[in-house]
Design a protein around this motif. Structure first.
Motif, PDB file in Angstrom:
ATOM      1  N   GLY A   1       0.819  -1.208   0.000  1.00 46.61           N
ATOM      2  CA  GLY A   1       0.000   0.000   0.000  1.00 46.61           C
ATOM      3  C   GLY A   1       0.849   1.252   0.000  1.00 46.61           C
ATOM      4  O   GLY A   1       2.001   1.246   0.447  1.00 46.61           O
ATOM      5  N   GLY A   2       0.278   2.347  -0.529  1.00 46.19           N
ATOM      6  CA  GLY A   2       0.936   3.637  -0.461  1.00 46.19           C
ATOM      7  C   GLY A   2       1.977   3.900  -1.521  1.00 46.19           C
ATOM      8  O   GLY A   2       2.790   4.816  -1.365  1.00 46.19           O
ATOM      9  N   PHE A   3       1.941   3.146  -2.613  1.00 43.54           N
ATOM     10  CA  PHE A   3       2.930   3.318  -3.671  1.00 43.54           C
ATOM     11  C   PHE A   3       2.297   3.985  -4.892  1.00 43.54           C
ATOM     12  O   PHE A   3       1.073   4.084  -4.995  1.00 43.54           O
ATOM     13  N   PRO A   4       3.103   4.450  -5.844  1.00 41.04           N
ATOM     14  CA  PRO A   4       2.562   5.122  -7.023  1.00 41.04           C
ATOM     15  C   PRO A   4       1.649   4.216  -7.847  1.00 41.04           C
ATOM     16  O   PRO A   4       1.794   2.985  -7.862  1.00 41.04           O
ATOM     17  N   LYS A   5       0.724   4.849  -8.557  1.00 37.73           N
ATOM     18  CA  LYS A   5      -0.255   4.128  -9.367  1.00 37.73           C
ATOM     19  C   LYS A   5       0.410   3.186 -10.363  1.00 37.73           C
ATOM     20  O   LYS A   5      -0.090   2.093 -10.630  1.00 37.73           O
ATOM     21  N   ALA A   6       1.551   3.625 -10.913  1.00 37.94           N
ATOM     22  CA  ALA A   6       2.230   2.817 -11.935  1.00 37.94           C
ATOM     23  C   ALA A   6       2.583   1.431 -11.428  1.00 37.94           C
ATOM     24  O   ALA A   6       2.578   0.459 -12.199  1.00 37.94           O
ATOM     25  N   LEU A   7       2.876   1.313 -10.138  1.00 38.65           N
ATOM     26  CA  LEU A   7       3.243   0.006  -9.581  1.00 38.65           C
ATOM     27  C   LEU A   7       2.039  -0.932  -9.540  1.00 38.65           C
ATOM     28  O   LEU A   7       2.167  -2.137  -9.786  1.00 38.65           O
ATOM     29  N   TYR A   8       0.860  -0.382  -9.262  1.00 35.06           N
ATOM     30  CA  TYR A   8      -0.355  -1.193  -9.195  1.00 35.06           C
ATOM     31  C   TYR A   8      -0.848  -1.602 -10.581  1.00 35.06           C
ATOM     32  O   TYR A   8      -1.644  -2.539 -10.702  1.00 35.06           O
TER      33      TYR A   8
END
Length: 280
Positions: free
Chosen positions: A84-91
């Motif tokens: 959780g809490g990471f940039p959108k690109a990672l998801y």
């Protein structure tokens, strides 16, 4: 040619020349390493070019903890974004590597000290895909995961892992994915970008682990809780350490030991990784 026939022909050729597939322990660190091109991810990609191309990859990740032992047995494991809490690109990252149900069954049969569940729900967590996508970006090599029974002690895991040794003769690359030193509660976020910044106790324990790995003293590594206060700080919980134990349990007497990505991060974490390679 069907997948099973190709797998059998490949493993027969390996038996003929006496080759053992290497084993890796990877310090995987932050999930961001899955999308960043940095010293760690670049080395993972270089490692894949250095070693033979595997028939399949089996990952023991710090992030699949279970009651009992499971192995992914689906045709196409999903990409799990377990953070959780990471940039959108990672998801948005998807790593669409196939699975290998036949290999899952074979691995399950090799393990005799517990009944291994053929799992169709888990997939590939970030301990697996963030590393493997840099190694095999085409996602054309089957990837499986084996879970860690968190109710069992280190000796149990070492003994279980030794039973998977036959897979090295079958072209399967086994990867333990965790971190030798992993204490997120004590990390210095302000110094995350400072290369090789480690607290004294973290660097000391990392060197101790490397010494024991280098001289084959697995007994000391299994009983890490006897190594003093520094070991307690380095391994406050065993989840990220146990994948190292799986890798070491698969070591052959003739394997050479090489360390790579040997850096500390944020004071209380090390990315130190291990390549075990040789013939039987």
């Amino acid at each position: 040619m069907n997948t099973l026939r190709a797998f059998n022909q490949y493993t027969d050729s390996l038996k003929e020349d006496g080759y053992l597939m290497p084993v890796l322990f990877i310090g995987h660190g932050s999930p961001m390493n899955g999308i960043e091109h940095n010293i760690y991810s670049q080395t993972w990609g270089d490692m894949a070019k250095k070693i033979p191309t595997p028939n399949s990859v089996l990952v023991i990740s710090a992030h699949w903890l279970s009651k009992g032992t499971g192995i992914t047995a689906m045709n196409f494991p999903r990409t799990i974004h377990d953070f959780g809490g990471f940039p959108k690109a990672l998801y948005e990252v998807q790593y669409p590597a196939p699975g290998n149900p036949q290999l899952a069954e074979e691995a399950a049969h090799l393990i005799k000290n517990t009944d291994v569940v053929l799992d169709h729900d888990w997939g590939l967590d970030h301990g697996a895909w963030t590393v493997v996508r840099h190694m095999y970006p085409d996602a054309n090599i089957p990837v499986l995961q084996l879970s860690i029974d968190y109710d069992k002690d280190t000796s149990y895991h070492y003994d279980l892992a030794t039973q998977l040794h036959a897979l090295r003769k079958k072209g399967v690359l086994i990867i333990g994915s965790g971190n030798m030193v992993h204490n997120l509660r004590m990390i210095s976020w302000q110094q995350m970008d400072e290369v090789n910044y480690g607290y004294d106790w973290a660097l000391q324990m990392n060197d101790t682990f490397k010494e024991y790995i280098g001289n084959g003293n697995h007994e000391a590594l299994i009983h890490y809780n006897r190594l003093g206060r520094e070991a307690t700080l380095a391994i406050p919980t065993p989840d990220h350490y146990l994948p190292l134990i799986y890798a070491l349990a698969l070591q052959s007497k003739k394997d050479e030991v090489q360390f790579f990505n040997d850096y500390a991060v944020g004071g209380s974490l090390t990315m130190t990784s291990v390549l075990l390679s040789g013939r039987h």
